[in-house]
Design an enzyme around this catalytic site. Structure first.
Site, PDB file in Angstrom:
ATOM      1  N   SER A 192       0.840  -1.193   0.000  1.00  0.00           N
ATOM      2  CA  SER A 192       0.000   0.000   0.000  1.00  0.00           C
ATOM      3  C   SER A 192       0.876   1.245   0.000  1.00  0.00           C
ATOM      4  CB  SER A 192      -0.893   0.018   1.244  1.00  0.00           C
ATOM      5  OG  SER A 192      -0.147   0.332   2.409  1.00  0.00           O
ATOM      6  N   ASP A 193       0.285   2.379  -0.373  1.00  0.00           N
ATOM      7  CA  ASP A 193       0.976   3.638  -0.128  1.00  0.00           C
ATOM      8  C   ASP A 193       0.823   3.977   1.356  1.00  0.00           C
ATOM      9  OD1 ASP A 193       2.398   5.990  -0.492  1.00  0.00           O
ATOM     10  OD2 ASP A 193       1.311   6.552  -2.300  1.00  0.00           O
ATOM     11  N   TYR A 194       1.462   5.038   1.770  1.00  0.00           N
ATOM     12  CA  TYR A 194       1.568   5.425   3.178  1.00  0.00           C
ATOM     13  C   TYR A 194       0.177   5.570   3.809  1.00  0.00           C
ATOM     14  CZ  TYR A 194       4.234   7.789   6.946  1.00  0.00           C
ATOM     15  OH  TYR A 194       4.852   8.134   8.120  1.00  0.00           O
TER      16      TYR A 194
END
Length: 757
Positions: free
Chosen positions: A283-285
């Site tokens: 996932s992104d942040y």
């Protein structure tokens, strides 16, 4: 559906067999490890944390990292670098956990590591794939010397709205060029063998469509049909997958109404089943947690949804760590699905050779030997010069003689903190070369008078937002009027004026969207005053995006776009301004006249009422207050010399399906300087089953010609270049006429034809 039907039982059986087949690893030691792991240990491998201390991309920093590593609850870290620091963390995992599984160590190495190159948008303007691959290779050498083995790059999002700050991180608006750049960067990072300690895992991002955020506002929603997705926005991601990228990062936005991080169609049906991707997805942040405000449910809900969709690793949010075990007990997810995600993470670690030697990236001698070497800095200088785009050269103001009297003015002429550009968290701005330093080094005989002339902006509230990572905009105690007067006074004894103007580095990048993308008014006033002196004026324009510069373009000036060009910025700018290098960059984005034209790009479609004349006609597709055409077209870029095109011809007048065709053209350097030219080929499918763009980039070649030299250039159109995704999302080519345009930018008029049978 009747659950008593035999076919339903068969369906469940096949689904179970498919899941079981996927669960097994074809790497024996990985499978042996999986067989030993508890559910808690598998979930731990899906957790990516940051202890802080670096540049975060969100407000969350992980807590109790050391204890979680010892407890086997961490699969990887980012924000940790240096052999000694990485070793400490790796030893926590290897020496304190039951199965001694090593950690991954990631970082955002976006445009170079310590040796910082131009922002990616700038690098793409070189149109030089060998240089781009070499830049990625050097970044990998330096980052791995500091213990990093996983890179959150390349960003390949197609971006057609320059209000979006993250346009700085990609290769611009075009899927053909973007795909070529994506492949080059993946090759550069990963090399031929990922077990080589000079290579690193690449992570293509942001999957998918992030560059199409509505209104150019970061993290915003995306609304796009699948035909547009497949033809215009998805190709660079697929190119990275085809190049063997090891990991993929999901994006913040939604795709067809479902956030990308929990979108099964995107992460499994398309990425894995259709494209054959075999690596892992991160996932992104905190994008997993951010599905809650998207409206998809609780943390447990979105964690289960994301895992089942195909997400393998959760960055920082710890939704997997805190909820998956409960979801298994409640029957919301199967342990086999967790095992599948864990397998993918472990296989990546195996590819890096970490199971053979967890410390293979931790040679304490490498940083001094491999980071910020003279050779790397020289390369940074060369690639920066090749990224610059000469937008205009009124009365051939550029290049400047090396013994000239130069008034060097502007808020970016002596601003070290702004040279590296956005998303350079691993670079050290104190090592950057300023423009004034570069001028003095390259032209020691020039007489240089310096004045700041203006603040980057006089807006204190804007400056506060821009300065979130440190001072980028410093508002002078002197009044704007006093600073402009000092600049004008500096011009009185000069032969020529060079004004270095534009954006501060953090006026573009993540969470740096702008509705007004013109040069700030403080600098506009300075430019007007300089032009009013009557002296020749060259504007050196720094930015992380295309700007609306219609006013400045209409002035009698030279305009050199230099982006934010990295650690060797000042030297590279001086090389071009004083003629040691003839600029060859070409725009990879269309530059609008004003924000009202956005989105604007070269591969547009005709309407039923097109207006090709670019002047207002009632009941045609046009504006009342501006032409349809941009200020500067895609592919635009001047040189100190002049190139002429002739003798364009297709090899054949007719070809069959699945047959290539070569296109020949003669290019002649008609000017007084040796130089490089990017020969560009655009294609138009005249009639097809879905509306075609007026033209699409389908080939390019960068060539060097001495003054007076001619070369016969051959460009090859392959069968795939004639194909598109039709209404059924089939990748097809259709019989009919094709028009071929070749020249110096997307407006080129030299044309030939061929037929596809």
């Amino acid at each position: 559906m009747n659950l008593n039907k035999p076919y339903f039982i068969v369906f469940l059986l096949f689904a179970f067999i498919r899941l079981q087949a996927q669960e097994r690893s074809n790497i024996p030691m990985v499978q042996e490890l999986l067989d030993k792991m508890t559910l808690d240990e598998k979930i731990g491998q899906l957790n990516l944390l940051t202890p802080g201390g670096g540049v975060a991309t969100g407000s969350v920093v992980s807590k109790d990292v050391e204890e979680k590593i010892k407890a086997g609850q961490v699969g990887g870290l980012f924000g940790v670098s240096g052999p000694n620091k990485v070793r400490v963390a790796q030893e926590l995992a290897v020496n304190n956990t039951r199965l001694k599984i090593p950690l991954l160590f990631g970082s955002d190495v976006i445009h170079g590591y310590k040796t910082t190159f131009p922002i990616p948008l700038g690098i793409s303007c070189s149109w030089d794939l060998e240089l781009i691959e070499e830049a990625a290779r050097i970044a990998a050498v330096e980052a791995t010397a500091d213990g990093i083995n996983w890179n959150f790059s390349p960003m390949v999002d197609i971006a057609r709205d320059p209000r979006w700050g993250r346009i700085a991180e990609g290769a611009g608006e075009d899927p053909y060029l973007g795909s070529a750049v994506a492949k080059a960067m993946v090759r550069g990072y990963q090399g031929a063998d990922l077990s080589d300690p000079n290579t690193m895992l690449s992570c293509v991002k942001h999957f998918a469509l992030y560059g199409a955020s509505q209104a150019g506002r970061d993290y915003h929603t995306v609304d796009m049909g699948k035909i547009k997705m497949f033809n215009q926005y998805l190709p660079p991601y697929k190119a990275a997958v085809d190049a063997g990228v090891a990991s993929v990062m999901s994006s913040f936005n939604d795709v067809d109404g479902i956030p990308a991080t929990g979108n099964k169609w995107l992460l499994t049906d398309l990425l894995r089943d259709r494209w054959g991707f075999t690596g892992f997805v991160v996932s992104d942040y905190t994008s997993l947690n951010e599905m809650i405000p998207h409206g998809l449910g609780s943390l447990q809900d979105v964690s289960a949804l994301s895992l089942k969709a195909g997400l393998d690793m959760d960055m920082v949010g710890e939704g997997f760590l805190s909820t998956l075990k409960k979801s298994v007990k409640e029957g919301r997810v199967m342990e086999e699905e967790i095992t599948q995600a864990c397998r993918r993470v472990l296989e990546a670690k195996h590819k890096l050779g970490l199971f053979d030697n967890p410390y293979r990236y931790l040679d304490s001698n490498r940083p001094k030997r491999d980071i910020l070497t003279p050779e790397h800095r020289q390369f940074a200088r060369e690639i920066a010069a090749r990224s610059f785009v000469l937008l205009k050269n009124h009365n051939t103001i550029l290049p400047i003689k090396k013994n000239a009297k130069v008034a060097l003015v502007g808020p970016l002429a002596d601003s070290r903190k702004n040279m590296l550009g956005t998303w350079a968290p691993t670079g050290n701005p104190d090592l950057a070369v300023t423009v004034i330093e570069g001028f003095k080094k390259v032209a020691p005989d020039a007489i240089i008078s310096y004045a700041k002339g203006a603040n980057i902006t006089d807006d204190k509230e804007l400056a506060k937002k821009v300065n979130v990572f440190g001072p980028r905009v410093v508002i002078d105690q002197r009044s704007p009027e006093v600073m402009i007067k000092e600049a004008v006074d500096a011009t009185k004894s000069s032969d020529v004026v060079v004004a270095v103007v534009g954006e501060a580095s953090e006026m573009s990048g993540e969470s740096a969207s702008r509705t007004d993308i013109s040069i700030p008014e403080s600098q506009k006033k300075l430019i007007r005053a300089l032009v009013a002196t009557g002296k020749p004026v060259a504007l050196v324009l720094m930015s992380g995006r295309p700007l609306t510069i219609a006013e400045e373009y209409d002035l009698p000036v030279a305009l050199l776009q230099v982006w934010h060009s990295g650690v060797e910025a000042g030297n590279a700018i001086a090389d071009v301004v004083f003629g040691d290098y003839n600029p060859s960059g070409k725009l990879t984005t269309t530059w609008p006249r004003n924000v009202g034209q956005i989105p604007i790009y070269h591969s547009v479609k005709n309407t039923g009422r097109p207006n090709p004349k670019d002047r207002f006609e009632k009941f045609k597709s046009n504006y009342l207050d501006a032409p349809n055409s941009p200020l500067l077209p895609f592919g635009h870029g001047l040189s100190y010399t002049h190139f002429e095109y002739s003798n364009l011809a297709a090899e054949k007048s007719e070809i069959s399906q699945n047959e290539s065709i070569t296109i020949n053209v003669t290019v002649t350097n008609k000017g007084n300087f040796d130089g490089e030219e990017v020969v560009q080929l655009y294609l138009r499918d005249v009639i097809r089953s879905i509306t075609p763009p007026v033209r699409q980039l389908k080939g390019f070649k960068k060539v060097f010609l001495k003054k007076g030299e001619s070369q016969d250039i051959t460009l090859t159109l392959k069968p795939a270049d004639l194909k598109f995704y039709n209404g059924a999302l089939e990748f097809v080519s259709e019989p009919g006429e094709f028009e071929v345009f070749v020249g110096t930018d997307s407006n080129c008029s030299l044309k030939t034809l061929f037929m596809l049978k």
